[in-house]
Design a protein around this motif. Structure first.
Motif, PDB file in Angstrom:
ATOM      1  N   ALA A   1       0.838  -1.197   0.000  1.00 38.00           N
ATOM      2  CA  ALA A   1       0.000   0.000   0.000  1.00 38.00           C
ATOM      3  C   ALA A   1       0.872   1.245   0.000  1.00 38.00           C
ATOM      4  CB  ALA A   1      -0.915   0.000   1.221  1.00 38.00           C
ATOM      5  N   GLU A   2       0.715   2.056  -1.033  1.00 35.14           N
ATOM      6  CA  GLU A   2       1.433   3.325  -1.130  1.00 35.14           C
ATOM      7  C   GLU A   2       0.569   4.430  -0.539  1.00 35.14           C
ATOM      8  OE1 GLU A   2       4.448   3.533  -2.200  1.00 35.14           O
ATOM      9  OE2 GLU A   2       4.777   1.677  -3.340  1.00 35.14           O
ATOM     10  N   THR A   3       1.081   5.141   0.466  1.00 30.53           N
ATOM     11  CA  THR A   3       0.336   6.233   1.089  1.00 30.53           C
ATOM     12  C   THR A   3       1.214   7.477   1.150  1.00 30.53           C
ATOM     13  OG1 THR A   3       1.010   5.964   3.413  1.00 30.53           O
ATOM     14  CG2 THR A   3      -0.669   4.440   2.568  1.00 30.53           C
ATOM     15  N   ASP A   4       0.599   8.596   1.522  1.00 26.82           N
ATOM     16  CA  ASP A   4       1.362   9.840   1.661  1.00 26.82           C
ATOM     17  C   ASP A   4       2.332   9.768   2.826  1.00 26.82           C
ATOM     18  OD1 ASP A   4       0.074  10.988  -0.496  1.00 26.82           O
ATOM     19  OD2 ASP A   4      -1.521  11.863   0.730  1.00 26.82           O
ATOM     20  N   GLU A   5       2.095   8.833   3.733  1.00 25.79           N
ATOM     21  CA  GLU A   5       2.949   8.700   4.915  1.00 25.79           C
ATOM     22  C   GLU A   5       3.982   7.583   4.770  1.00 25.79           C
ATOM     23  OE1 GLU A   5       0.627   8.483   8.469  1.00 25.79           O
ATOM     24  OE2 GLU A   5      -0.832   9.949   7.738  1.00 25.79           O
ATOM     25  N   GLY A   6       4.014   6.936   3.626  1.00 26.14           N
ATOM     26  CA  GLY A   6       4.996   5.888   3.408  1.00 26.14           C
ATOM     27  C   GLY A   6       4.378   4.664   2.762  1.00 26.14           C
ATOM     28  N   THR A   7       5.198   3.632   2.576  1.00 28.92           N
ATOM     29  CA  THR A   7       4.762   2.384   1.962  1.00 28.92           C
ATOM     30  C   THR A   7       4.638   1.299   3.023  1.00 28.92           C
ATOM     31  OG1 THR A   7       5.891   2.950  -0.107  1.00 28.92           O
ATOM     32  CG2 THR A   7       5.304   0.641   0.226  1.00 28.92           C
ATOM     33  N   TYR A   8       3.494   0.587   2.990  1.00 28.91           N
ATOM     34  CA  TYR A   8       3.241  -0.473   3.966  1.00 28.91           C
ATOM     35  C   TYR A   8       2.965  -1.786   3.244  1.00 28.91           C
ATOM     36  CZ  TYR A   8       2.667   3.333   7.325  1.00 28.91           C
ATOM     37  OH  TYR A   8       2.867   4.430   8.111  1.00 28.91           O
ATOM     38  N   LEU A   9       3.355  -2.877   3.900  1.00 28.79           N
ATOM     39  CA  LEU A   9       3.027  -4.210   3.409  1.00 28.79           C
ATOM     40  C   LEU A   9       1.886  -4.760   4.270  1.00 28.79           C
ATOM     41  CD1 LEU A   9       6.604  -5.731   2.967  1.00 28.79           C
ATOM     42  CD2 LEU A   9       5.150  -4.714   1.211  1.00 28.79           C
ATOM     43  N   LEU A  10       0.765  -5.095   3.638  1.00 31.15           N
ATOM     44  CA  LEU A  10      -0.381  -5.654   4.351  1.00 31.15           C
ATOM     45  C   LEU A  10      -0.316  -7.175   4.255  1.00 31.15           C
ATOM     46  CD1 LEU A  10      -3.155  -3.192   3.100  1.00 31.15           C
ATOM     47  CD2 LEU A  10      -1.665  -2.989   5.097  1.00 31.15           C
ATOM     48  N   VAL A  11      -0.016  -7.806   5.378  1.00 33.09           N
ATOM     49  CA  VAL A  11       0.148  -9.256   5.442  1.00 33.09           C
ATOM     50  C   VAL A  11      -1.138  -9.833   6.030  1.00 33.09           C
ATOM     51  CG1 VAL A  11       1.595 -11.145   6.283  1.00 33.09           C
ATOM     52  CG2 VAL A  11       2.590  -8.873   5.888  1.00 33.09           C
ATOM     53  N   VAL A  12      -1.924 -10.568   5.223  1.00 29.73           N
ATOM     54  CA  VAL A  12      -3.239 -11.034   5.641  1.00 29.73           C
ATOM     55  C   VAL A  12      -3.223 -12.545   5.838  1.00 29.73           C
ATOM     56  CG1 VAL A  12      -5.695 -11.001   5.130  1.00 29.73           C
ATOM     57  CG2 VAL A  12      -4.229  -9.190   4.240  1.00 29.73           C
ATOM     58  N   GLU A  13      -3.709 -12.975   7.021  1.00 26.28           N
ATOM     59  CA  GLU A  13      -3.793 -14.392   7.340  1.00 26.28           C
ATOM     60  C   GLU A  13      -5.231 -14.747   7.712  1.00 26.28           C
ATOM     61  OE1 GLU A  13      -0.757 -17.040   8.245  1.00 26.28           O
ATOM     62  OE2 GLU A  13      -0.958 -16.096   6.289  1.00 26.28           O
ATOM     63  N   SER A  14      -5.797 -15.779   7.084  1.00 27.36           N
ATOM     64  CA  SER A  14      -7.119 -16.302   7.433  1.00 27.36           C
ATOM     65  C   SER A  14      -6.904 -17.462   8.402  1.00 27.36           C
ATOM     66  CB  SER A  14      -7.845 -16.791   6.174  1.00 27.36           C
ATOM     67  OG  SER A  14      -9.082 -17.361   6.507  1.00 27.36           O
ATOM     68  N   GLN A  15      -7.373 -17.293   9.640  1.00 29.40           N
ATOM     69  CA  GLN A  15      -7.089 -18.267  10.688  1.00 29.40           C
ATOM     70  C   GLN A  15      -8.360 -18.945  11.154  1.00 29.40           C
ATOM     71  OE1 GLN A  15      -3.888 -18.695  11.316  1.00 29.40           O
ATOM     72  NE2 GLN A  15      -4.258 -20.394  12.699  1.00 29.40           N
ATOM     73  N   GLY A  16      -8.467 -20.254  10.912  1.00 19.68           N
ATOM     74  CA  GLY A  16      -9.669 -20.988  11.283  1.00 19.68           C
ATOM     75  C   GLY A  16      -9.686 -21.470  12.717  1.00 19.68           C
ATOM     76  N   LYS A  17      -8.507 -21.709  13.292  1.00 18.84           N
ATOM     77  CA  LYS A  17      -8.444 -22.233  14.652  1.00 18.84           C
ATOM     78  C   LYS A  17      -7.106 -21.839  15.280  1.00 18.84           C
ATOM     79  CE  LYS A  17      -6.610 -26.666  13.024  1.00 18.84           C
ATOM     80  NZ  LYS A  17      -6.803 -28.143  12.992  1.00 18.84           N
ATOM     81  N   VAL A  18      -6.984 -22.097  16.570  1.00 17.70           N
ATOM     82  CA  VAL A  18      -5.736 -21.808  17.276  1.00 17.70           C
ATOM     83  C   VAL A  18      -4.632 -22.702  16.731  1.00 17.70           C
ATOM     84  CG1 VAL A  18      -4.585 -21.910  19.511  1.00 17.70           C
ATOM     85  CG2 VAL A  18      -6.939 -21.055  19.357  1.00 17.70           C
ATOM     86  N   ASP A  19      -3.507 -22.103  16.416  1.00 19.84           N
ATOM     87  CA  ASP A  19      -2.354 -22.844  15.901  1.00 19.84           C
ATOM     88  C   ASP A  19      -1.091 -22.202  16.472  1.00 19.84           C
ATOM     89  OD1 ASP A  19      -0.377 -24.144  14.542  1.00 19.84           O
ATOM     90  OD2 ASP A  19      -1.137 -23.711  12.523  1.00 19.84           O
ATOM     91  N   GLU A  20      -0.522 -22.814  17.490  1.00 22.22           N
ATOM     92  CA  GLU A  20       0.614 -22.221  18.188  1.00 22.22           C
ATOM     93  C   GLU A  20       1.838 -22.067  17.298  1.00 22.22           C
ATOM     94  OE1 GLU A  20       0.722 -20.780  21.000  1.00 22.22           O
ATOM     95  OE2 GLU A  20      -1.330 -21.263  21.594  1.00 22.22           O
ATOM     96  N   ARG A  21       1.875 -22.789  16.183  1.00 19.77           N
ATOM     97  CA  ARG A  21       3.020 -22.641  15.276  1.00 19.77           C
ATOM     98  C   ARG A  21       3.063 -21.246  14.672  1.00 19.77           C
ATOM     99  NH1 ARG A  21       1.962 -27.590  11.365  1.00 19.77           N
ATOM    100  NH2 ARG A  21      -0.100 -26.606  11.557  1.00 19.77           N
ATOM    101  N   LYS A  22       1.886 -20.604  14.580  1.00 12.63           N
ATOM    102  CA  LYS A  22       1.836 -19.253  14.014  1.00 12.63           C
ATOM    103  C   LYS A  22       2.583 -18.250  14.889  1.00 12.63           C
ATOM    104  CE  LYS A  22      -0.803 -20.063  10.410  1.00 12.63           C
ATOM    105  NZ  LYS A  22      -0.361 -19.828   9.021  1.00 12.63           N
ATOM    106  N   ARG A  23       2.721 -18.559  16.181  1.00  8.12           N
ATOM    107  CA  ARG A  23       3.434 -17.651  17.071  1.00  8.12           C
ATOM    108  C   ARG A  23       4.903 -17.553  16.684  1.00  8.12           C
ATOM    109  NH1 ARG A  23      -0.631 -15.066  19.470  1.00  8.12           N
ATOM    110  NH2 ARG A  23       0.710 -14.431  21.194  1.00  8.12           N
ATOM    111  N   GLY A  24       5.362 -18.534  15.913  1.00  5.96           N
ATOM    112  CA  GLY A  24       6.733 -18.464  15.407  1.00  5.96           C
ATOM    113  C   GLY A  24       6.792 -18.004  13.965  1.00  5.96           C
ATOM    114  N   SER A  25       5.805 -18.433  13.145  1.00  7.54           N
ATOM    115  CA  SER A  25       5.858 -18.098  11.722  1.00  7.54           C
ATOM    116  C   SER A  25       5.485 -16.645  11.459  1.00  7.54           C
ATOM    117  CB  SER A  25       4.942 -19.036  10.918  1.00  7.54           C
ATOM    118  OG  SER A  25       3.615 -18.976  11.382  1.00  7.54           O
TER     119      SER A  25
END
Length: 298
Positions: free
Chosen positions: A61-85
């Motif tokens: 996303a390019e904005t007047d305040e800088g460039t951002y990366l939008l990282v989107v994750e669809s999470q169906g259930k608790v997964d403790e491995r995500k705490r590392g990934s």
């Protein structure tokens, strides 16, 4: 045709990437700057062949305040491995693109949302070397859009509502409002939303209701998602089978909308073999307040 909720998520944000920034601003009240331009990036974060890492959706996303990366994750259930990934995703993306990454997690589960919103702190307690704070969109903070006019005013937000509340008690009203709102936007965008909702609804009854609604308004059948249902109809091979299925759909829509179905109405619908008449009743079932209204003009 979209084959999974993850693929559907990627498709919908490619079609309308501002859906993410609107959600940050309106739902989470994060003062994210208005983007001038948003572009999709490669979701593959694999460095060493035996270890494959992929995010669900990655947008720049390019904005007047800088460039951002939008990282989107669809999470169906608790997964403790995500705490590392998840920390890995963000640090890798920052190193690769030198842009600030923003982690957004979307879920239909309140317990999963609560788990995902906890900060991830790595290092010595009180002196953490790395802290990750996911921004979570779920049933507890995304508003319920169950009013047709409200859905028409903000169709993307109504889509988020259907996604996060699609298996709750208000699902019928949410889906009905969204179905009506889709008729007010351009067909190409509506087609993407139709497929997206069909892929993301995990409750079988809600999914079937969504398909019934799309059939009743003669929209669903004009898009690729309908091919699967049409194929099932061809396997039946008889006009009678189609009539029986449509009659069942009429009664199911009424029941899901909480409208009592007297035995006389049920008998008349089930005994009808005129497919055209049944399709008329199906359209009326979407808006009727009483089962008898199916036959009001006859």
């Amino acid at each position: 045709m979209v084959g999974s909720s993850h693929e559907a998520l990627h498709r919908i944000f490619q079609k309308d990437p501002t859906l993410l920034t609107k959600a940050l601003q309106k739902v989470l009240h994060v003062p994210f700057p208005e983007p001038r331009e948003i572009a999709a990036l490669n979701i593959d974060l694999t460095e060493i062949e035996p270890v494959e890492r992929r995010v669900d959706t990655l947008l720049r996303a390019e904005t007047d305040e800088g460039t951002y990366l939008l990282v989107v994750e669809s999470q169906g259930k608790v997964d403790e491995r995500k705490r590392g990934s998840w920390p890995y995703y963000l640090s890798y993306l920052y190193e690769k693109y030198r842009c600030e990454p923003v982690l957004i997690v979307i879920t239909q589960s309140s317990s999963t949302a609560k788990w995902a919103s906890r900060p991830i702190r790595l290092g010595f307690p009180g002196w953490e070397s790395l802290t990750v704070r996911p921004l979570v969109l779920g049933p507890d903070n995304v508003p319920v859009i169950a009013d047709e006019r409200q859905a028409e005013k903000d169709v993307p937000l109504a889509v988020l509502s259907a996604m996060t509340h699609g298996r709750g008690p208000q699902a019928p009203a949410i889906l009905e409002s969204l179905a009506a709102a889709l008729r007010t936007i351009d067909p190409d965008s509506a087609a993407v939303f139709v497929q997206f909702i069909d892929s993301c609804l995990t409750d079988p009854q809600a999914k079937q209701m969504w398909r019934d609604l799309m059939t009743a308004i003669q929209y669903f059948w004009r898009h690729p998602l309908a091919e699967q249902v049409r194929e099932e109809g061809r396997e039946q091979g008889r006009e009678q089978g189609r009539a029986e299925a449509t009659a069942e759909m009429v009664l199911r829509v009424l029941e899901w909308r909480g409208i009592p179905v007297p035995g006389t109405v049920r008998d008349r619908v089930e005994s009808c073999t005129d497919l055209a008449q049944l399709e008329v009743w199906a359209q009326r079932a979407v808006h009727a307040t009483d089962a008898a209204e199916l036959f009001a003009e006859e």
